[in-house]
Design an enzyme around this catalytic site. Structure first.
Site, short mmCIF file in Angstrom:
data_model
loop_
_atom_site.label_atom_id
_atom_site.label_comp_id
_atom_site.label_asym_id
_atom_site.label_seq_id
_atom_site.Cartn_x
_atom_site.Cartn_y
_atom_site.Cartn_z
N VAL A 106 -10.43 -5.72 -3.95
CA VAL A 106 -11.04 -4.82 -2.97
C VAL A 106 -11.17 -5.52 -1.63
O VAL A 106 -11.58 -6.67 -1.56
CB VAL A 106 -12.44 -4.39 -3.45
CG1 VAL A 106 -13.08 -3.47 -2.43
CG2 VAL A 106 -12.35 -3.70 -4.80
N CYS A 107 -10.79 -4.81 -0.57
CA CYS A 107 -10.84 -5.40 0.76
C CYS A 107 -11.78 -4.58 1.64
O CYS A 107 -11.38 -3.58 2.22
CB CYS A 107 -9.43 -5.42 1.35
SG CYS A 107 -9.36 -6.09 3.01
#
Lengths: 176, 166
Positions: free
Chosen positions: B89-90
């Protein structure tokens, strides 16, 4: 003569170091000859890593871990893994779904059979479950509670999704 | 057993999440023997194509947590502009103030010890609802989200079903 006796311990050390160096350089791949089985599996791992390296040079966006995992799964078939990556879906989707991941098949069946029994039993159980929702001082109880909350969340979502899928397929069947 | 700051803090967060679980979130250590490795379930937000889905993710905490943020990775496909194909996840809350790979995030949005696992998971939930187009982690998904929204939504919905074994 005097010089020679002084050099003897040094000579021994030199021989020892030389022996170790030769051992290190030439027999590094199989440090213990008695464990031939582990040596062959080490060779397999090395071959596998070379395959991973080769695939990753072509597809730098795919993680090492995923390539390794996929090769492990298909028995080291580089072509199959390459095709999976090229298909555009990546190597990830083969992760197990939630029912498989948390081993909920039996619970699903149990729930389906219970749905036919009276609603009051279900309510009773829900009330019982509500009681045990607080933090326990016992590590095992905490673990069990977390697992139960996880399972309830998944099973509830699965029930809803099943109903939704059923409703949608009902609609498409009705329309001409 | 001597417990570190990270372990104490994580136990405290685990307790808060157990006694007061946020809607649609279940999270805790896989085993309390290793407090630095958690697993979370996030419900897809309502009114989005993720609605009805449940998404498992792993959280890995550094030894110096809460000074440094954890990493979060979805287990299984999450087709979303801000989720790498690997599941990583960014979002800004997972970036320490020092490293801003995209040079657009405000310091206040980024990780600091006053943030928490709960805030991360809630941020991820709202990220599912509203992708951030500025920093696509999955370029293909971002392109589809921008240009072919119906296809994007269809693919997300299929993913939700597959995740539930349907």
């Amino acid at each position: 003569m005097e010089e020679q006796t002084i050099n003897l311990p040094q000579l021994l050390i030199l021989l020892l170091l030389g022996g170790l160096a030769i051992r290190y350089f030439f027999f590094a791949s199989s440090p213990t000859t008695s464990q031939t089985r582990s040596a062959t599996s080490a060779n397999n791992i090395r071959a596998r890593e070379a395959d991973v390296e080769r695939i990753q040079q072509v597809f730098p966006q795919v993680s090492r871990r995923n390539i390794m995992w996929d090769l492990q799964r298909n028995g080291g078939n580089v072509v199959a893994t390459t095709e999976r990556i090229l298909s555009g879906r990546g190597l990830e989707p083969s992760q197990p779904d939630l029912i498989t991941r948390y081993n909920l098949k039996a619970k699903l069946a149990e729930e389906a059979s219970r749905r036919e029994s009276s609603d009051s039993a279900v309510e009773e159980e829900q009330a019982k479950q509500k009681q045990g929702q607080a933090w326990s001082q016992n590590k095992g109880e905490r673990q069990a509670l977390l697992q139960r909350r996880r399972e309830e969340m998944i099973l509830a979502a699965r029930r809803k999704m099943e109903a939704k899928v059923a409703a949608e397929s009902g609609q498409t069947n009705q329309s001409p | 057993m001597a417990s570190t700051t990270a372990q104490r803090r994580l136990l405290q967060e685990y307790r808060a999440l157990t006694n007061n679980p946020p809607e649609g979130i279940t999270a805790g250590p896989v085993s309390e023997d290793d407090m630095l490795y958690w697993e979370a379930l996030i419900q897809g937000p309502e009114g989005t194509p993720f609605e009805g889905g449940i998404f498992p993710a792993e959280l890995k905490f550094p030894k110096d947590y809460p000074l440094a943020p954890p990493t979060m990775r979805f287990l299984g496909e999450v087709w979303h502009p801000n989720v790498y194909p690997s599941g990583l996840v960014c979002i800004s809350i997972l970036h320490a103030p020092g490293d801003d790979p995209n040079h657009y995030e405000h310091a206040s949005e980024r990780w600091s010890p006053i943030q928490s696992v709960e805030k991360i998971l809630i941020s991820v939930m709202s990220m599912l609802a509203e992708p951030n187009d500025e920093s696509p982690a999955n370029v293909e998904a971002a392109k589809m989200w921008r240009e072919q929204r119906p296809e994007y939504e269809k693919r997300v919905r299929e993913g939700c079903r597959r995740m539930l074994g349907l």
